[in-house]
Write an enzyme that holds these catalytic residues in place. Structure first.
Site, PDB file in Angstrom:
ATOM      1  N   PRO A 292       0.897  -9.216   2.559  1.00 54.45           N
ATOM      2  CA  PRO A 292       2.010  -8.286   2.335  1.00 54.45           C
ATOM      3  C   PRO A 292       1.924  -7.067   3.254  1.00 54.45           C
ATOM      4  O   PRO A 292       0.852  -6.501   3.442  1.00 54.45           O
ATOM      5  CB  PRO A 292       1.813  -7.864   0.877  1.00 54.45           C
ATOM      6  CG  PRO A 292       0.350  -8.028   0.634  1.00 54.45           C
ATOM      7  CD  PRO A 292      -0.104  -9.188   1.486  1.00 54.45           C
ATOM      8  N   ARG A 294       5.350  -4.818   4.246  1.00 53.68           N
ATOM      9  CA  ARG A 294       6.418  -3.937   3.772  1.00 53.68           C
ATOM     10  C   ARG A 294       6.246  -3.535   2.302  1.00 53.68           C
ATOM     11  O   ARG A 294       6.429  -2.385   1.932  1.00 53.68           O
ATOM     12  CB  ARG A 294       7.749  -4.681   3.930  1.00 53.68           C
ATOM     13  CG  ARG A 294       8.981  -3.850   3.628  1.00 53.68           C
ATOM     14  CD  ARG A 294      10.231  -4.741   3.530  1.00 53.68           C
ATOM     15  NE  ARG A 294      10.364  -5.692   4.601  1.00 53.68           N
ATOM     16  CZ  ARG A 294      10.975  -5.455   5.760  1.00 53.68           C
ATOM     17  NH1 ARG A 294      11.544  -4.303   5.970  1.00 53.68           N
ATOM     18  NH2 ARG A 294      11.043  -6.397   6.695  1.00 53.68           N
ATOM     19  N   ARG A 331      15.346   1.056  12.841  1.00 52.09           N
ATOM     20  CA  ARG A 331      15.766  -0.089  12.032  1.00 52.09           C
ATOM     21  C   ARG A 331      17.268  -0.166  11.799  1.00 52.09           C
ATOM     22  O   ARG A 331      17.808  -1.239  11.596  1.00 52.09           O
ATOM     23  CB  ARG A 331      14.996  -0.151  10.707  1.00 52.09           C
ATOM     24  CG  ARG A 331      13.494  -0.382  10.920  1.00 52.09           C
ATOM     25  CD  ARG A 331      12.744  -0.709   9.649  1.00 52.09           C
ATOM     26  NE  ARG A 331      13.037  -2.029   9.139  1.00 52.09           N
ATOM     27  CZ  ARG A 331      13.836  -2.282   8.123  1.00 52.09           C
ATOM     28  NH1 ARG A 331      14.417  -1.289   7.460  1.00 52.09           N
ATOM     29  NH2 ARG A 331      14.071  -3.525   7.741  1.00 52.09           N
ATOM     30  N   TYR A 335      18.750  -3.519  13.033  1.00 52.67           N
ATOM     31  CA  TYR A 335      19.117  -4.469  11.972  1.00 52.67           C
ATOM     32  C   TYR A 335      20.250  -3.994  11.072  1.00 52.67           C
ATOM     33  O   TYR A 335      20.551  -4.649  10.085  1.00 52.67           O
ATOM     34  CB  TYR A 335      17.929  -4.750  11.031  1.00 52.67           C
ATOM     35  CG  TYR A 335      16.587  -4.935  11.671  1.00 52.67           C
ATOM     36  CD1 TYR A 335      16.350  -5.981  12.555  1.00 52.67           C
ATOM     37  CD2 TYR A 335      15.520  -4.094  11.355  1.00 52.67           C
ATOM     38  CE1 TYR A 335      15.092  -6.160  13.108  1.00 52.67           C
ATOM     39  CE2 TYR A 335      14.268  -4.274  11.905  1.00 52.67           C
ATOM     40  CZ  TYR A 335      14.059  -5.314  12.793  1.00 52.67           C
ATOM     41  OH  TYR A 335      12.819  -5.492  13.334  1.00 52.67           O
ATOM     42  N   CYS A 362      20.218  10.282  22.981  1.00 51.47           N
ATOM     43  CA  CYS A 362      21.401  10.179  23.817  1.00 51.47           C
ATOM     44  C   CYS A 362      21.902   8.742  23.788  1.00 51.47           C
ATOM     45  O   CYS A 362      21.713   7.985  24.743  1.00 51.47           O
ATOM     46  CB  CYS A 362      21.050  10.614  25.230  1.00 51.47           C
ATOM     47  SG  CYS A 362      22.506  10.960  26.158  1.00 51.47           S
TER      48      CYS A 362
HETATM   49  N1  LLP Z   1       2.244 -11.983   8.200  1.00 45.85           N
HETATM   50  C1  LLP Z   1       2.850 -12.336   9.333  1.00 45.85           C
HETATM   51  C2  LLP Z   1       2.297 -13.427  10.128  1.00 45.85           C
HETATM   52  C3  LLP Z   1       3.997 -11.659   9.770  1.00 45.85           C
HETATM   53  O1  LLP Z   1       4.600 -12.036  10.881  1.00 45.85           O
HETATM   54  C4  LLP Z   1       4.495 -10.583   8.989  1.00 45.85           C
HETATM   55  C5  LLP Z   1       5.665  -9.832   9.425  1.00 45.85           C
HETATM   56  C6  LLP Z   1       3.821 -10.235   7.809  1.00 45.85           C
HETATM   57  C7  LLP Z   1       2.689 -10.964   7.442  1.00 45.85           C
HETATM   58  C8  LLP Z   1       4.245  -9.107   6.915  1.00 45.85           C
HETATM   59  O2  LLP Z   1       5.515  -9.303   6.409  1.00 45.85           O
HETATM   60  P1  LLP Z   1       6.115  -8.261   5.322  1.00 45.85           P
HETATM   61  O3  LLP Z   1       5.315  -8.425   4.058  1.00 45.85           O
HETATM   62  O4  LLP Z   1       5.987  -6.907   5.874  1.00 45.85           O
HETATM   63  O5  LLP Z   1       7.531  -8.693   5.174  1.00 45.85           O
HETATM   64  N2  LLP Z   1      10.281  -5.280  11.989  1.00 45.85           N
HETATM   65  C9  LLP Z   1      10.926  -5.980  10.911  1.00 45.85           C
HETATM   66  C10 LLP Z   1       9.929  -6.820  10.129  1.00 45.85           C
HETATM   67  C11 LLP Z   1       9.210  -7.811  10.993  1.00 45.85           C
HETATM   68  C12 LLP Z   1       8.198  -8.600  10.209  1.00 45.85           C
HETATM   69  C13 LLP Z   1       7.316  -9.338  11.133  1.00 45.85           C
HETATM   70  N3  LLP Z   1       6.267 -10.068  10.513  1.00 45.85           N
HETATM   71  C14 LLP Z   1      11.611  -4.960  10.005  1.00 45.85           C
HETATM   72  O6  LLP Z   1      11.559  -3.782  10.305  1.00 45.85           O
HETATM   73  O7  LLP Z   1      12.227  -5.334   9.038  1.00 45.85           O
END
Ligand code: LLP
Length: 432
Positions: A292, A294, A331, A335, A362
């Site tokens: 985890p 985020r 973000r 997105y 800018c």
């Molecule tokens: N493990 C792997 C292999 C990953 O690629 C990721 C996220 C995670 C764990 C963690 O995922 P989470 O629990 O945070 O969802 N920049 C984008 C999010 C990109 C996520 C990339 N990989 C955003 O700001 O929403």
């Protein structure tokens, strides 16, 4: 009342985080600034760790995906809470190692790790290198041989699952730059290759199906798809793989309308599937890893800004401009990500105006939030954008040579700087 548990309003009508008055924090540290509630981060790490213990009987590991927010203090907090850490570059690995993070609990990801990054991982005895492609496997095997070591690896597999999320952050399908495909036989082929390689210890398989996912079913499905592969590997090679890494992706609340399920529910349901399905296939229960990112830091962080120009364009919109923008929060530009915005010094007033919060870069697309409800604001007011703890600091840039923000950590009402504000001198330091 607000999307995050650590946010409240005090008797002065000011927004608080972790018991600290955000208007006072803005005065003390200046704006723009990121602020995190340490207790909230620790609470989330513990929730994942404890549910791994509860549902997998200690036969598992929660690994924090540091790409969401990485700095030395965050690595220390993970270390103190006993989780592992997932890194995805030499920089993240360096940060973790610089606080003496136990290497065995480091998981190293990336679809194109460089030679130097692999050397760094092997020399520091990183526990699990998640290998993404054959070129990496071969390079790693040579590096391990040169160092007289055995590299512990997992393979990243594309389980081909649609996790009903934003198109840009879906990573589980075949048309993805990450990992080995199942359908084409590519995954099985590389597994067979690795089990016969000297200096390589294949510990297990990994998948990550996307991010900001609210449903539990895609995780359950991913577990079964992966276990089917474990079974095929056993049938075809006689080898029983030991570890199953199911990645991260658990959703958080950005807006009141978002309804993430309690994380323990994911753990409970997915662990049930892993147990029952392994048994059904005649496999021993694997050691399970989750990653985890985020969900650990997202709702624990906010960004504080000061309002400058307020530009009312009659019959069109009102732009409320702040002293940060897409440099500290890319973000929305990337997105169209949703956020809740609050005027921190008028937090108990009604949010009865609809405005567009703009940054100072800018670029017309430099917006923090369009058509969002806000209290009536004027120059000098402090704005708080909530749930910015994940992928804001970590994806920040120096666009327009605007210095990166400091990170303030709050605990039980007390605050401290854990990342200093960048200075103009720092920005120009590498210029010749
Ligand atoms: N493990 C792997 C292999 C990953 O690629 C990721 C996220 C995670 C764990 C963690 O995922 P989470 O629990 O945070 O969802 N920049 C984008 C999010 C990109 C996520 C990339 N990989 C955003 O700001 O929403």
């Amino acid at each position: 009342m607000y999307v995050s548990d650590c946010i409240s309003i005090n008797e002065s009508g000011h927004l608080t985080i972790g018991g600290a008055d955000t208007v006072e924090l803005a005065k003390e540290y200046g704006t723009p600034a990121y602020v995190f509630d340490e207790n909230e981060i620790r609470k989330n790490l513990r929730a994942f760790k404890n549910s791994m213990d509860e549902y997998y009987g200690g036969n598992g590991l929660a690994v924090y995906a540091s790409k969401a927010f990485c700095c030395k203090e965050m690595c220390r907090i993970c270390m103190q809470e006993g989780t592992g850490i997932d890194v995805v570059s030499g920089g993240e690995l360096y940060t973790a190692l610089s606080v003496d993070f136990p290497a065995e609990k480091i998981v190293f990801h990336g679809n194109n790790k460089t030679y130097d990054e692999l050397v760094m991982a092997v020399s520091n005895n990183v526990g699990r290198i998640v290998v993404d492609n054959v070129y990496e496997l071969e390079t790693l095997s040579k590096i391990a041989a040169q160092q007289g070591k055995t590299a512990g690896i997992m393979f990243r597999i594309k389980p081909g699952i649609d996790a009903h999320t934003h198109d840009f952050i879906k990573t589980g399908q075949i048309d993805s730059k990450f990992g080995f495909a199942l359908e084409t036989g590519e995954a099985m082929e590389v597994i067979k290759k690795a089990v016969n390689m000297p200096n390589i210890k294949l510990r297990g398989l990994h998948c990550h199906i996307g991010s900001q996912i609210f449903d539990i079913d895609p995780f359950e499905l991913a577990a079964t798809v992966m276990l089917d592969l474990f079974k095929s590997v056993k049938d075809e090679t006689g080898i029983e793989l030991e570890e199953l890494n199911l990645g991260g992706g658990f959703g958080i609340k950005y807006l009141e309308s978002d309804c993430p399920r309690p994380y323990a529910e994911y753990m409970k349901n997915v662990s049930k599937v892993v147990k029952e399905y392994s048994e059904k296939l005649g496999l021993k229960m694997p050691f399970v890893i989750i990653e985890p990112g985020r969900s650990v830091v997202g709702a624990a962080g906010i960004t504080l800004y000061t309002v400058g120009a307020v530009k009312e364009i009659p019959d069109i919109r009102t732009f409320v401009s702040v002293d940060g923008g897409m440099g500290d929060n890319p973000r929305y530009a990337l997105y169209h990500a949703d956020y809740e915005v609050v005027c921190a010094n008028k937090a108990n007033e009604e949010r009865n105006t609809v405005v567009t919060v703009a940054g100072k870069c800018c670029e017309s697309g430099d917006l923090i939030q369009e058509d969002t409800k806000l209290q009536a604001v004027e120059a000098g007011d402090i704005l708080a954008v909530l749930s910015t703890g994940a992928y804001n600091y970590s994806m920040a840039s120096n666009y327009n040579r605007i210095p990166r923000l400091p990170v303030i950590m709050v605990k039980d009402g007390k605050s401290r700087v854990v990342v200093k504000r960048e200075t103009y001198e720092k920005i120009t330091e590498n210029d010749i």
